[in-house]
Scaffold this active site. Sequence first.
Site, mmCIF file in Angstrom:
data_model
loop_
_atom_site.group_PDB
_atom_site.id
_atom_site.type_symbol
_atom_site.label_atom_id
_atom_site.label_comp_id
_atom_site.label_asym_id
_atom_site.label_seq_id
_atom_site.Cartn_x
_atom_site.Cartn_y
_atom_site.Cartn_z
ATOM 1 N N TYR A 1 0.858 -1.194 0.000
ATOM 2 C CA TYR A 1 0.000 0.000 0.000
ATOM 3 C C TYR A 1 0.892 1.242 0.000
ATOM 4 C CZ TYR A 1 -4.449 2.313 0.889
ATOM 5 O OH TYR A 1 -5.596 3.054 0.769
ATOM 6 N N TYR B 1 -4.405 5.425 -7.498
ATOM 7 C CA TYR B 1 -4.783 5.165 -6.119
ATOM 8 C C TYR B 1 -6.093 4.390 -6.116
ATOM 9 C CZ TYR B 1 -5.808 6.227 -1.183
ATOM 10 O OH TYR B 1 -6.095 6.140 0.156
#
Lengths: 133, 376
Positions: free
Chosen positions: B280, B330
């Site tokens: 992430y 994203y």
Amino acid sequence: MSNAKPLPVITALDRGFWDHARAGRLAVQVCRNCGHAHFPASPVCPECLGDVQDWQPVSGAGTLESWAEFHRAYWPGFAADLPYTACLIRLAEGPVLVSNLVGNPEKAKLGAPVHVVFEKITDEITLPKFSLD
Amino acid sequence: MGEHAGMSNRAAVIGVGNTAYGSFPERDEYALGAQAFRSALSDAGLDKRRVDGLVVCRIGYYARMGEVLGIDPHWSLTLPPHGRMSGVGLIEAVQALATGQATTVALIYANIGRSRRVNYGGDEAPSVWDPWGFTSPGASHAMMFRRHMELYGTTTRQLAEVSIAIRHHACLNPDAVMKKPITVEDHETARPIVLPLRLLDYCLINDGAVCLILTTAERARDGRKPPVFISGFGGLDAFRRSSIANFDIDCWHDEVAVAGRESFAMAGLRHDDVDALMCYDNFSPTVLFSLEGLGYCPRGEAGRFVEGGTLKLGGRLPTNTDGGHLSNSYMQGWALNVEAVRQLRGECGARQVSGCAVVQYVQATPCTRSIVYTRG
């Protein structure tokens, strides 16, 4: 008064904090049952779940845990302040909070001692900020 | 640790799909979600009538999504729009499959943040710290990285290595958004946003959608493509310290350590077995924090660890081979899980990790999760 910066919306929960700040005192919430000190305000003590809590003034002394320098204004009211420095302060009494580092932020250093200063924003709102000792 | 051992390899990913990422002001999240769903069904060679479980994330109304897709699931789950929910949702889906609440689960994520000009700070995300001008997840990560610099001597030039490696992978991915290689100097001179972070430390907000389809291990054997198994997972939340959003004074070190240990124990694997990491990367420092928490390097040494191309294809730990959040989009972890599947299937072309057999996904966030994927 015109002020394009966001102002706190005072609630029953945190009125004590702002009342103290207006009088030039930094206060945190303290549980009457177990003595746990915390900020921001919580409806019950996050340690013992006790209901009864008070706003108690603290020394205003703390240490610098981190900082960040804003070069972008997320609100138009901050544009004239750029760059400004947000900081993370560990109060001598324990709670960790976010504020602004004012004075000479270029001298910031992890663990540096700091003390609270007050900036009056409106008749109702005074913001506690921090300065290097 | 290892309490989930009975869950290892019980579920597998059989289909993945995604839309292009960009600005699509004329499409809403249902349109994008449906497109990703169709693409994942086709990838799996599956009729939509087989889907009896539905997980939706960052989609306005779950029932509208089901209406658009024409399905009435046996089991469904709606996740809040926070990025950290991809790992949460995947683990929930495994458990729904293992307990028989569903036989085939589609997980659909959509983001329309670019065309709607979402900027993740200011009045969009009100907090108690607004009067001090402290806002945005980027500022929280700037504050964490400043601590890392002060405590361990980590430099922004070391941080640049994260952005550079991930951009390098985007350049190898024909579908990635950012295609221009970057240098340490580019990183050091990029527009300051909240120092010590600059533009190239921030992820890319785009419109797009992602879908994964999971089924039970037994059913997965009949799929069009080789199944990719969820061999391990683990996690820990950090809520007690959440008054500062997207921030942890210890950079979620302990949470990531627990998540990593649990997932490795469940999978019966260890660090050396991992061929690629999907990490992430909402902001570049998260990658350093994850490497330390997972134990790929000692605490405080991630800056040195990433020097010299460690995270690049061909390096010691290829990371975010699709271009990640920093240089692709994203998609809040969802697309990284898709990339894990594609790597394990050997579908990644120029960015393929050779002999890829084990991929780890990790999200260092207030809901920290690790998932270990294998070919079973």
